[in-house]
Design a protein around this motif. Structure first.
Motif, short mmCIF file in Angstrom:
data_model
loop_
_atom_site.label_atom_id
_atom_site.label_comp_id
_atom_site.label_asym_id
_atom_site.label_seq_id
_atom_site.Cartn_x
_atom_site.Cartn_y
_atom_site.Cartn_z
N LEU A 119 -4.89 -12.33 -3.95
CA LEU A 119 -3.72 -11.45 -3.94
C LEU A 119 -3.81 -10.52 -2.74
CD1 LEU A 119 -3.60 -10.63 -7.73
CD2 LEU A 119 -1.70 -11.60 -6.43
N VAL A 120 -2.73 -10.44 -1.97
CA VAL A 120 -2.69 -9.59 -0.78
C VAL A 120 -1.41 -8.77 -0.82
CG1 VAL A 120 -2.57 -9.58 1.74
CG2 VAL A 120 -4.08 -11.19 0.59
N ASP A 121 -1.53 -7.48 -0.53
CA ASP A 121 -0.40 -6.56 -0.50
C ASP A 121 0.70 -7.11 0.40
OD1 ASP A 121 1.36 -4.41 -0.22
OD2 ASP A 121 -0.21 -2.94 0.14
N THR A 162 -6.19 -9.48 9.16
CA THR A 162 -7.14 -8.64 8.43
C THR A 162 -8.52 -9.29 8.42
OG1 THR A 162 -5.43 -7.67 7.05
CG2 THR A 162 -7.66 -7.64 6.15
N GLU A 163 -8.55 -10.59 8.15
CA GLU A 163 -9.85 -11.28 8.15
C GLU A 163 -10.49 -11.23 9.53
OE1 GLU A 163 -11.86 -15.62 7.27
OE2 GLU A 163 -10.03 -15.09 6.20
N ARG A 164 -9.69 -11.40 10.55
CA ARG A 164 -10.22 -11.36 11.93
C ARG A 164 -10.79 -9.97 12.24
NH1 ARG A 164 -6.09 -13.09 13.83
NH2 ARG A 164 -6.61 -15.27 13.67
N PRO A 169 -12.73 -12.14 3.80
CA PRO A 169 -11.46 -12.65 3.29
C PRO A 169 -10.58 -11.50 2.80
CG PRO A 169 -13.29 -13.92 2.41
CD PRO A 169 -13.87 -12.72 3.12
N PRO A 170 -9.28 -11.60 3.00
CA PRO A 170 -8.38 -10.49 2.65
C PRO A 170 -8.09 -10.40 1.16
CG PRO A 170 -7.13 -12.35 3.44
CD PRO A 170 -8.57 -12.73 3.58
N GLY A 171 -7.65 -9.25 0.73
CA GLY A 171 -7.13 -9.06 -0.62
C GLY A 171 -8.15 -9.19 -1.72
N GLN A 172 -7.63 -9.51 -2.92
CA GLN A 172 -8.46 -9.62 -4.11
C GLN A 172 -8.51 -11.05 -4.58
OE1 GLN A 172 -5.94 -7.23 -6.61
NE2 GLN A 172 -7.15 -5.38 -6.26
N LEU A 173 -9.70 -11.54 -4.87
CA LEU A 173 -9.87 -12.87 -5.41
C LEU A 173 -9.38 -12.89 -6.85
CD1 LEU A 173 -11.03 -15.74 -4.97
CD2 LEU A 173 -13.20 -14.85 -5.86
N GLY A 181 -10.88 -10.01 -8.58
CA GLY A 181 -12.21 -9.56 -8.19
C GLY A 181 -12.16 -8.98 -6.80
N ALA A 182 -13.32 -8.90 -6.16
CA ALA A 182 -13.40 -8.33 -4.82
C ALA A 182 -12.89 -9.25 -3.75
CB ALA A 182 -14.84 -7.97 -4.50
#
Length: 182
Positions: A119-121, A162-164, A169-173, A181-182
């Motif tokens: 999940l990413v904003d 964001t990952e770069r 990895p971006p967002g929430q797993l 999760g994180a």
């Protein structure tokens, strides 16, 4: 009197510095898909295998069969992960739309396991997509069918950037239990 070697310029020598570029962390290799979930349509975007550029892919009709269609797209792209937009308010609070996106992401994660879903904003993605399509000459009626895929591309590009920038990895797993999760 000052003597210069022949062929020397009268201009002062410039210091040679290597080109300065911002430090970037490599992005994990592999195609990613992003989905922008709506009540009528689900926009889908795809990255290149190097994780550099996101592009609109397609729009899937919301409702029965949407998860099957998304799973087919994910398998066809051999995607390493799927990004789902998490709609939040300007203050960052989550409302009904965010709860719906979390539920959708949990169902999708269960369908796609072991491919991770994150999940990413997604604040402003649809607005940015509308602006880009308007600048490209599309009127509001023409944009209706493509804005969701364009919004998914904006979301995916932000996730790649964001990952770069962070190396993570971006967002929430999304966990299979339905939480994040994180």
């Amino acid at each position: 009197m000052l003597l210069r070697p022949s062929g020397a310029s009268s201009r002062p020598a410039r210091a040679r510095h290597p080109a300065t570029r911002p430090e970037t962390t490599p992005v994990r290799e592999g195609v990613r898909l992003a989905v922008d979930v709506g009540s009528v349509r689900v926009g889908v975007a795809r990255s290149d295998p190097g994780g550099i550029l996101a592009s609109p892919l397609t729009v899937v009709r919301s409702g029965p069969g949407e998860l099957d269609e998304l799973a087919t797209l994910v398998a066809g792209a051999d995607a390493i992960e799927v990004i789902v937009g998490l709609p939040t308010s300007l203050s960052g609070r989550e409302g009904l739309a965010a709860a719906g996106a979390r539920s959708f992401a949990a169902e999708l994660a269960g369908r796609l396991a072991p491919i991770p879903v994150r999940l990413v904003d997604e604040r402003f993605t649809t607005t940015q997509a509308h602006d880009a399509l308007r600048r490209g000459g599309q009127d509001s009626r023409a944009r209706r069918g493509t804005v969701d895929a364009a919004a998914a591309a904006v979301l995916l590009q932000a996730a790649l950037d964001t990952e770069r920038a962070t190396g993570k990895p971006p967002g929430q797993l999304v966990t299979l239990a339905g939480g994040a999760g994180a």
